[in-house]
Design a protein around this motif. Sequence first.
Motif, PDB file in Angstrom:
ATOM      1  N   ALA A 218      -0.695  46.958  58.242  1.00  0.00           N
ATOM      2  CA  ALA A 218       0.282  46.345  59.146  1.00  0.00           C
ATOM      3  C   ALA A 218       1.084  45.269  58.417  1.00  0.00           C
ATOM      4  O   ALA A 218       2.291  45.112  58.649  1.00  0.00           O
ATOM      5  CB  ALA A 218      -0.427  45.759  60.364  1.00  0.00           C
ATOM      6  N   ILE A 219       0.422  44.531  57.530  1.00  0.00           N
ATOM      7  CA  ILE A 219       1.134  43.514  56.753  1.00  0.00           C
ATOM      8  C   ILE A 219       2.111  44.165  55.780  1.00  0.00           C
ATOM      9  O   ILE A 219       3.268  43.745  55.671  1.00  0.00           O
ATOM     10  CB  ILE A 219       0.121  42.628  56.001  1.00  0.00           C
ATOM     11  N   LEU A 220       1.651  45.197  55.090  1.00  0.00           N
ATOM     12  CA  LEU A 220       2.522  45.893  54.142  1.00  0.00           C
ATOM     13  C   LEU A 220       3.704  46.548  54.855  1.00  0.00           C
ATOM     14  O   LEU A 220       4.797  46.657  54.285  1.00  0.00           O
ATOM     15  CB  LEU A 220       1.726  46.950  53.375  1.00  0.00           C
ATOM     16  N   THR A 224      10.008  45.214  53.959  1.00  0.00           N
ATOM     17  CA  THR A 224      11.089  46.200  54.023  1.00  0.00           C
ATOM     18  C   THR A 224      11.451  46.743  52.646  1.00  0.00           C
ATOM     19  O   THR A 224      12.050  47.822  52.543  1.00  0.00           O
ATOM     20  CB  THR A 224      12.335  45.565  54.662  1.00  0.00           C
ATOM     21  N   ALA A 225      11.092  46.016  51.586  1.00  0.00           N
ATOM     22  CA  ALA A 225      11.405  46.485  50.237  1.00  0.00           C
ATOM     23  C   ALA A 225      10.687  47.786  49.903  1.00  0.00           C
ATOM     24  O   ALA A 225      11.101  48.507  48.991  1.00  0.00           O
ATOM     25  CB  ALA A 225      11.033  45.408  49.208  1.00  0.00           C
ATOM     26  N   LEU A 226       9.632  48.103  50.640  1.00  0.00           N
ATOM     27  CA  LEU A 226       8.914  49.355  50.397  1.00  0.00           C
ATOM     28  C   LEU A 226       9.702  50.567  50.871  1.00  0.00           C
ATOM     29  O   LEU A 226       9.395  51.690  50.476  1.00  0.00           O
ATOM     30  CB  LEU A 226       7.550  49.318  51.095  1.00  0.00           C
ATOM     31  N   GLY A 227      10.689  50.339  51.706  1.00  0.00           N
ATOM     32  CA  GLY A 227      11.553  51.429  52.149  1.00  0.00           C
ATOM     33  C   GLY A 227      10.795  52.529  52.866  1.00  0.00           C
ATOM     34  O   GLY A 227       9.952  52.286  53.730  1.00  0.00           O
ATOM     35  N   GLY A 228      11.080  53.768  52.460  1.00  0.00           N
ATOM     36  CA  GLY A 228      10.472  54.927  53.101  1.00  0.00           C
ATOM     37  C   GLY A 228       8.983  55.052  52.859  1.00  0.00           C
ATOM     38  O   GLY A 228       8.297  55.793  53.578  1.00  0.00           O
ATOM     39  N   LEU A 229       8.452  54.326  51.876  1.00  0.00           N
ATOM     40  CA  LEU A 229       7.021  54.375  51.617  1.00  0.00           C
ATOM     41  C   LEU A 229       6.215  53.843  52.791  1.00  0.00           C
ATOM     42  O   LEU A 229       5.044  54.192  52.968  1.00  0.00           O
ATOM     43  CB  LEU A 229       6.676  53.567  50.355  1.00  0.00           C
ATOM     44  N   ARG A 230       6.833  53.007  53.616  1.00  0.00           N
ATOM     45  CA  ARG A 230       6.119  52.445  54.756  1.00  0.00           C
ATOM     46  C   ARG A 230       5.706  53.515  55.756  1.00  0.00           C
ATOM     47  O   ARG A 230       4.737  53.341  56.497  1.00  0.00           O
ATOM     48  CB  ARG A 230       6.975  51.393  55.453  1.00  0.00           C
ATOM     49  N   GLN A 231       6.424  54.638  55.787  1.00  0.00           N
ATOM     50  CA  GLN A 231       6.080  55.697  56.733  1.00  0.00           C
ATOM     51  C   GLN A 231       4.725  56.319  56.423  1.00  0.00           C
ATOM     52  O   GLN A 231       4.096  56.901  57.308  1.00  0.00           O
ATOM     53  CB  GLN A 231       7.163  56.774  56.727  1.00  0.00           C
ATOM     54  N   ALA A 232       4.281  56.202  55.175  1.00  0.00           N
ATOM     55  CA  ALA A 232       2.988  56.763  54.799  1.00  0.00           C
ATOM     56  C   ALA A 232       1.830  55.828  55.114  1.00  0.00           C
ATOM     57  O   ALA A 232       0.670  56.219  54.983  1.00  0.00           O
ATOM     58  CB  ALA A 232       2.980  57.102  53.309  1.00  0.00           C
ATOM     59  N   LEU A 233       2.128  54.616  55.544  1.00  0.00           N
ATOM     60  CA  LEU A 233       1.072  53.658  55.838  1.00  0.00           C
ATOM     61  C   LEU A 233       0.432  53.957  57.189  1.00  0.00           C
ATOM     62  O   LEU A 233       1.143  54.188  58.173  1.00  0.00           O
ATOM     63  CB  LEU A 233       1.634  52.227  55.860  1.00  0.00           C
ATOM     64  N   PRO A 234      -0.911  53.970  57.256  1.00  0.00           N
ATOM     65  CA  PRO A 234      -1.553  54.107  58.564  1.00  0.00           C
ATOM     66  C   PRO A 234      -1.109  52.984  59.495  1.00  0.00           C
ATOM     67  O   PRO A 234      -1.117  51.819  59.132  1.00  0.00           O
ATOM     68  CB  PRO A 234      -3.046  53.981  58.220  1.00  0.00           C
ATOM     69  N   GLY A 235      -0.704  53.346  60.673  1.00  0.00           N
ATOM     70  CA  GLY A 235      -0.259  52.354  61.645  1.00  0.00           C
ATOM     71  C   GLY A 235       1.240  52.184  61.721  1.00  0.00           C
ATOM     72  O   GLY A 235       1.728  51.501  62.635  1.00  0.00           O
ATOM     73  N   HIS A 236       1.997  52.773  60.776  1.00  0.00           N
ATOM     74  CA  HIS A 236       3.460  52.616  60.828  1.00  0.00           C
ATOM     75  C   HIS A 236       4.020  53.193  62.129  1.00  0.00           C
ATOM     76  O   HIS A 236       4.962  52.641  62.699  1.00  0.00           O
ATOM     77  CB  HIS A 236       4.095  53.305  59.620  1.00  0.00           C
TER      78      HIS A 236
END
Length: 283
Positions: A218-220, A224-236
């Motif tokens: 959730a913190i990661l 926003t600098a992670l861009g599309g990589l955030r979609q792979a994070l559990p909980g996004h």
Amino acid sequence: MSTTAERPAPARARRALPLSAEIRRQLSRRRTVVVFAVLAALPLVLLAAFWLGSSDATSAQRGFVDLAQDSGANLVVFALFAATGFLLVVVVALFAGDPVPSEASWSSLRYLLTAPVRRERLLRQKLVAAGLFSLAALVFLPVWTLLVGGLAYGWGPYVGPTGDQLAYPLVVARLGVVVVYLALSLSVVGAFAFLLGTLTDAPLAAVGGAVVLWIVCAILDQITALGGLRQALPGHFAFAWADALAPTVDWSGMAQGALWSVGYSVVCVGVATWRFLRKDVTS
């Protein structure tokens, strides 16, 4: 003759530890009672908070909390919104991460495996029971909240933040979709807790590890600098279930969230099984 005498052992292993016995075992656990007591208390706490507070919201854009007192259905949505980020995560992690290390900490794991209970059967029964209790909790919360909210605020239609309304029984069907999505979304929490449970003898480590993973993700997700990589994070996509409450359902967010969660869950359960089948439980 010796070969014939030894044949019944695999049959006994297949019948050992029936699912009904595991469910009764988990029902008798104090943590099961505590979990459902907390879920039962949540809508009552919300009612008390709204009764003690003031309702002088003047914002043109009303959110879930502002609409919670409009009807019982609205209270359900707000309760799910409030519980998704942490409470339901803890509940699922507790049901999935506790069973295996608890057996180890009680020194009963070796007994079960020599009963005899095949290791893969033990894992399957523990995992299925954890899934059933997690699903029961996810169903219990909205059903109980709908009953409490209906008695307190009436049985009017659900009113969304944009002013759109969903009447019964459509709102009940949409809440069913929400529950199914939450079960799929939170499966990654349960699977990771289950994996940790096969690696440790401390139930708190397994449960806490899964909760910490969710918090870190959730913190990661806020970077926003992670861009599309955030979609792979559990909980996004944890709150993508809100799309099911719109007049026209947008399935894209829920589909992506479910696919990521199920994918992670399959990997975690696979690793847990591989590791446990090779683990020395006699040490």
